[in-house]
Design an enzyme around this catalytic site. Sequence first.
Site, mmCIF file in Angstrom:
data_model
loop_
_atom_site.group_PDB
_atom_site.id
_atom_site.type_symbol
_atom_site.label_atom_id
_atom_site.label_comp_id
_atom_site.label_asym_id
_atom_site.label_seq_id
_atom_site.Cartn_x
_atom_site.Cartn_y
_atom_site.Cartn_z
ATOM 1 N N SER A 67 6.473 6.810 1.004
ATOM 2 C CA SER A 67 6.002 6.852 -0.374
ATOM 3 C C SER A 67 6.788 5.825 -1.189
ATOM 4 O O SER A 67 7.768 5.262 -0.699
ATOM 5 C CB SER A 67 6.219 8.264 -0.932
ATOM 6 O OG SER A 67 5.747 8.386 -2.244
ATOM 7 N N LYS A 68 6.379 5.546 -2.381
ATOM 8 C CA LYS A 68 7.152 4.674 -3.270
ATOM 9 C C LYS A 68 6.647 4.866 -4.690
ATOM 10 O O LYS A 68 5.488 5.203 -4.896
ATOM 11 C CB LYS A 68 6.985 3.200 -2.877
ATOM 12 C CG LYS A 68 8.105 2.322 -3.380
ATOM 13 C CD LYS A 68 9.318 2.415 -2.505
ATOM 14 C CE LYS A 68 10.448 1.549 -2.988
ATOM 15 N NZ LYS A 68 11.507 1.432 -1.962
#
Length: 476
Positions: A106-107
């Site tokens: 994720s980011k």
Amino acid sequence: MNQRNEPTFRESVDLMFNRAVALMDLPPGLEEKIRVCNATYTVRFGVRLRGQIQTFTGYRSVHSEHMEPVKGGIRFAMGVNQDEVEALAALMTYKCALVETPFGGSKGGLRIDPRQYDEHELEQITRRFAYELAKRDLINPSQNVPAPDMGTGEREMAWIADQYARMNTTDINARACVTGKPLNAGGIAGRVEATGRGVQYALREFFRHPEDVARSGLSGSLDGKRVIVQGLGNVGYHAAKFLAEEDGAIITGIIERDGALFNPNGLDVEAVFNWIRGRGGVTGFPDAAHTAEGAAVLEEECDILIPAALEGVINLNNAERIKAPLIIEAANGPITAGADDILRARGTVIIPDMYANAGGVTVSYFEWVKNLSHIRFGRMQRRQEEARHQLVVDELERLDRYLGDAWSMSPDFKKKYLRGAGELELVRSGLDDTMRTAYQSMHEVWHERDDVDDLRTAAYLVSINKVAASYRAKGL
Ligand code: NAD
């Protein structure tokens, strides 16, 4: 960065992924499933600042949920956009798989220049962003756990953790909703230095393999190697400091926003870091030549180049002129797919981002486990370990007395042997083990397969295989 028709950052990551999967035998559907980004949430929210409402745009992207929680930093920078966040989320998936941290990728990012706001304003903005993400479970100890990235650090993580705890007052694991927190707010010793420390451990492991060192045209150890670093932030500062202080490397160049410093005899990393803190940039630093055109120093002669600032800095425009035989990607995506082709053809050895900067997520994993177990590492066993070591020392002392002048313990032995490992030692040991093991898995593929001629492709092969195995185990 998108000059000379270069693909975007996300396309660049996909191109590198495609090059690797072409060498694998994955069912086409699964290949596509792994490549695509599952979801990206865009939020626009207002904060009343200086008497008026200012609107901010933020993102949280989830690339792959083959393991949960998903994990990835939150970046505060003006360049943040959906394409970048999705590229970074994909890299997180591959990175976590490569170093065996049990997370999906994720980011997050917020389009903001944090230097334009004071601390109180930044806290308001960060808390509001965290609120928007937490209420959609995009911050959650069992689903999505952010960490620091460019423009954020311990302070922002503490605000995020507190915001989540306020919204989830009965969640006993609330502290595990984010990593990279200060020690007094549930953090872990060694997290701030972790990514830079990981870069050091990666280079040490590389230099333990003379046949790999030979491929770059270098020889010997890290001692005396000339190093140029771009970005003296969290990652670049720690990497440069440890390499200079502990491995004898000579930091000849430091590139920052306002230009670069160069000194063939070596720069004092600590002094440059303090100068930047005090004056906002490297300009005016004594004992070094300053050039305003910082990026040009990427092209200077050196043994090891460490881009540790942003993506796309080595691209089709300058790749031909990069002289470093060894590049370690401390930043995410500093080399575009096109530049990677050029450098590979020239024989430059590239230690890829998904491995090189994995120290951060590795120690974040330790922090998350610490938060869930509600106990500091080493607390149960340290004194017991010391007591057992004391038994051996007592026996040796008896022998020492018995043998008289014929034998005695080495002067430092007793002190060193008696000291049980505290949290910092354990974290460093876990990180070192992780970096060595992951390097060896890439090394094996690099050397054993004739169709793999670089470490990046090897890294992708190792990590995609692991992600694919996870999906298969789920019956997909
Ligand atoms: P940071 O904000 O602490 O530092 C970035 C540094 O780069 C700053 O000193 C900044 O002044 C400098 N910089 C910005 N623009 C520049 C330019 N155009 N030229 C030269 N220098 C410039 O960020 P960080 O956390 O050190 O992250 C750096 C890179 O490492 C990013 O790509 C990030 O995604 C990656 N990374 C960070 C972590 C982490 O734990 N912080 C973990 C993995 C990867």
